[in-house]
Design an enzyme around this catalytic site. Structure first.
Site, PDB file in Angstrom:
ATOM      1  N   GLU A 111      -3.587  51.907  61.455  1.00  0.00           N
ATOM      2  CA  GLU A 111      -3.556  52.089  59.991  1.00  0.00           C
ATOM      3  C   GLU A 111      -4.702  52.998  59.534  1.00  0.00           C
ATOM      4  O   GLU A 111      -4.538  53.811  58.633  1.00  0.00           O
ATOM      5  CB  GLU A 111      -3.618  50.732  59.290  1.00  0.00           C
ATOM      6  N   GLU A 131       1.749  43.767  64.780  1.00  0.00           N
ATOM      7  CA  GLU A 131       1.513  42.589  63.925  1.00  0.00           C
ATOM      8  C   GLU A 131       2.632  41.564  63.964  1.00  0.00           C
ATOM      9  O   GLU A 131       2.363  40.361  63.896  1.00  0.00           O
ATOM     10  CB  GLU A 131       1.260  43.024  62.478  1.00  0.00           C
TER      11      GLU A 131
END
Ligand code: NAI
Length: 735
Positions: A111, A131
């Protein structure tokens, strides 16, 4: 933890190196320091670009520090945490920012890279958003920036599978702008390629991913994501079957289409925070840590100064269902394999199985033809009829029929013919490792190596220690299991070890309920709904009713022998022979001959779809009549079926810990998740016992059934369970 900024005045770039060994986790502290470094680099008017790079030898980043997840923000709306602040600083920078990716960029690490204006990577680097595997979604803009950069299809695949992409593939979809040349020191190679990117006249700091247009599609955004998930063959489980994170990921990805990116980012943060507090994510995070814990040197009892044999050449004795798969697993680990069979026909069959699996991998694009040629070449994989050809191996895994006399004979011969350092392992499902080790002169080098079927696919291997097994030998096996990308759980020696011993208690009670009148198809449906991939009777059909019958007969004979020598007591135990009678009376072997608890039609689902079989109901009616049993009225409730199925499983797991056969609750949980399909989102049986059922409730439930069925030892509560409840203590840690 350190952050060091270095300015190259000649090139007019600032290189910010950050280090937080071992995985460069983006802890809150590191994020804050990095943000300050990025801000201060921009103060220097001579700087034209900022390169973000990991410290020497470290990966770019393994993501946010999961341990810090336990203190989630208190407000329902996400607080802007240090990671999001860092990301904002990087993306809004007034000079181009470049993520220089060495080894890997996962989760929060990717990210951060997505917020950089450019991304360059080493050719061997991996990029991913794992995730969902923790029951979460990317929470720092990953679901909003990724579709803008690579389009819906690739974004949906990455977010929903959690699987990483290799650098070249990432370059192909536009996730990475340039790949460095190999063969150079990583830092220098990345710097070189980053400078080429920033020196490109088209390059400017206006390239902010969050401002990229979202690709339009005829369908609405949610439908678009669902369609691409389906196209990629991703099974998006419903929320009540462990799919909260998958559903959340779809919701967040779809929000990337909102006209104002801020709204998408806010929605993503809200979903992330909701999932962070969910029971499913807590359980999955526990599983994530458990998997690493059980295979760690410390947990395996290694001090670190042992010299471990490196397993390069492996012998496999027996090339049937298990042996052929085991050979493939070792070839996958880069070892050379010599397989021994009794006849040329059996050898040819084993060869055919191995070649068939290689061919199917090539067909499915999982392996190139060139790789396949090397992988199964004569140099890597050979068959023989002589045990003598195993004399120079580092490890031999025996996978012949489950017959103690045969196994002892083979171990005697292996002991005589292999060099003294060769480790001898057996794939037995139930037989005593100590009894097998006793026929050799190297009991310290004899262990169980219990693979699960199909051995080249199932991730679990139980390494069974005998009384004399050396820790260094356990360590050597753990290392080769890691090379296979499988999970090693070291367990003690007992009937069925950890996994099958629990399975025996579970199956026994299921069959007793069928005797009493419960419908096996209803039981399957309830346990499927509980979260197992298939119900227990479908599972018996897959494993083979004949196999189960043989194992049961052998175990009974052993127990009879033990009871005659005063070591055991069989007389009062309640048991059922319904499955044995089903297979004996009508030749039902399960899926392999199309008839078991269900029927299978070759024209439907390649003969693997379980279809209800009315003749099984007739068999059950006759069976009960022959025993003078009448179906219970009123019938069993769902609650009773679930409790009587699951409680014996939990109780047996606790007994296994009490006896030291498993070292901790994590060991039991990993065995049942990876070997038997216990739902990971429920954390495994021990976690489930403590955090869902509650230990006091489990004890009360077991006592209730033990009173009702005094001849079922599987309901007699483990001493450890009683102790823990009395002392108010727990069985497993949350994380
Ligand atoms: P299988 O019957 O498919 O294969 C056994 C093979 O051993 C046959 O190909 C046979 O020709 C060969 N063999 C017999 N005597 C031999 C000898 N003296 N030298 C060389 N080869 C010999 O059996 P399967 O299912 O592969 O089971 C093997 C072992 O693995 C058993 O101990 C079983 O309990 C265990 N196991 C089986 C699992 C399963 O799901 N099938 C799962 C985990 C363990």
């Amino acid at each position: 933890m350190s952050v060091a900024a270095e300015v190259c005045p000649d090139k007019r770039v600032a290189i910010i190196r950050f280090s937080n060994p071992p995985v460069n986790a983006l802890s809150k502290k590191l994020c804050t320091r990095l943000k300050e470094a990025v801000a201060s680099a921009q103060q220097d008017a001579s700087i034209r670009a900022i390169l973000l790079m990991s410290g020497e030898g470290l990966p770019f980043s393994g993501g946010a520090d999961i341990k810090e997840f336990d203190n989630p923000p208190s407000r329902d709306n996400a607080e802007v945490g240090p990671l999001s602040l860092l990301i904002e600083e990087i993306e809004s920078a007034t000079v181009p920012t470049v993520a220089c990716i060495h080894k890997y960029a996962f989760g929060g690490g990717l990210e951060v890279a997505l917020a950089c204006h450019y991304r360059v990577s080493m050719p061997t680097a991996l990029l991913g958003l794992p995730e969902v595997k923790l029951g979460l979604i990317p929470g720092a803009g990953g679901t909003q920036r990724l579709p803008r950069l690579v389009g819906w299809e690739a974004a949906v695949r990455m977010v929903l599978t959690g699987d990483p992409l290799p650098s070249t593939e990432a370059h192909g979809i536009g996730l990475v702008d340039a790949v460095a040349k190999g063969g150079k020191e990583a830092g220098a190679a990345l710097q070189e390629v980053a400078l080429t990117v920033v020196n490109d006249p088209k390059t400017g700091c206006h390239r902010r991913t969050i401002n990229f247009p979202v690709p339009s599609n005829a369908l609405n955004p949610l439908e678009t994501c669902q369609t691409f998930a389906k196209k990629a063959g991703i099974k998006v489980e419903a929320s009540d079957r462990g799919g909260e994170a998958f559903q959340g990921a779809l919701e967040a990805l779809a929000a990337a289409a909102l006209p104002d990116p801020r709204r998408g980012l806010d929605l993503e943060a809200r979903v992330f925070n909701r999932l962070l507090r969910s029971e499913q994510s807590k359980a999955r995070r526990y599983v994530f840590f458990s998997e690493r814990r059980v295979a760690s040197d410390h947990h395996l009892g290694l001090r670190g100064d042992e010299s471990l044999v490196e397993i390069r050449h492996v012998g496999v004795v027996g090339g049937g269902t298990m042996g052929a798969g085991i050979a493939i697993a070792f070839l996958d680990a880069g070892a050379r394999v010599t397989l021994v069979e009794v006849t040329t026909e059996a050898l040819a069959r084993a060869h055919e199985v191995v070649q068939g699996i290689v061919a199917s991998r090539v067909r499915r694009g999982l392996m190139s033809a060139a790789q396949a040629a090397v992988w199964a070449s004569q140099r890597r994989f050979q068959g023989t009829l002589s045990l003598g050809d195993l004399s120079e191996t580092d490890l031999v895994v025996e996978a012949v029929f489950e017959d103690m006399a045969l196994k002892k004979d083979i171990f005697r011969r292996l002991d005589a013919q292999c060099r003294p350092s060769t480790i001898l392992a057996t794939n037995t499902s139930t037989l005593s490792i100590d009894d097998i080790a006793a026929v050799t002169r190297r009991p310290d080098r004899v262990l169980g190596m219990h693979f699960f079927s199909p051995a080249h696919m199932m991730r679990l291997v139980e390494v069974v220690r005998g009384q004399a097994s050396s820790t260094a030998v356990v360590g050597a096996l753990a290392a080769v299991i890691k090379r296979m990308k499988k999970v090693c759980v070291a367990v003690g020696n007992c009937d069925g070890f950890v996994g099958n011993r629990m399975l025996f208690s579970y199956q026994k009670e299921l069959q007793l309920m069928v005797e009493e009148g419960a419908d096996p198809y209803r039981i399957d449906k309830l346990l499927f709904d509980f979260g197992f991939p298939v119900g227990p009777f479908v599972m018996s059909d897959i494993a083979g009713l004949d196999v189960a019958r043989r194992i049961k007969q052998q175990r009974q004979q052993r127990k009879l022998k033990e009871s005659s020598t005063g070591r055991g007591n069989l007389s009062s135990e309640r048991d059922s022979d319904v499955a044995d009678k089903l297979s004996e009376s009508s030749g039902r072997l399960g899926q392999k001959n199309g008839r078991g608890w269900y029927r299978y039609d070759p024209a439907i689902g390649k003969g693997r779809t379980p279809l209800p079989d009315p003749s099984v109901q007739t068999f059950l009616e006759n069976f009960r009549r022959s025993k003078g049993l009448t179906p219970r009225n009123p019938p069993h409730t769902d609650k009773e079926i679930l409790e009587r199925s699951i409680f014996p499983l939990l109780n047996e797991g606790i007994k296994i810990i009490e006896e030291g056969i498993a070292k901790s609750g994590s060991d039991v949980d990993i065995v049942w998740i990876y070997g038997y399909g216990f739902p990971a989102w429920r954390g495994g049986p021990m976690y489930y016992a403590e955090h869902h059922v509650g230990l006091a409730n489990l004890l009360a439930g077991l006592n209730k059934y033990a009173q009702k069925y005094p001849c079922c030892s599987h309901f007699r509560p483990a001493g450890l369970l009683q102790d823990l409840v009395r002392k108010g203590q727990g069985l497993v840690a949350r994380l």
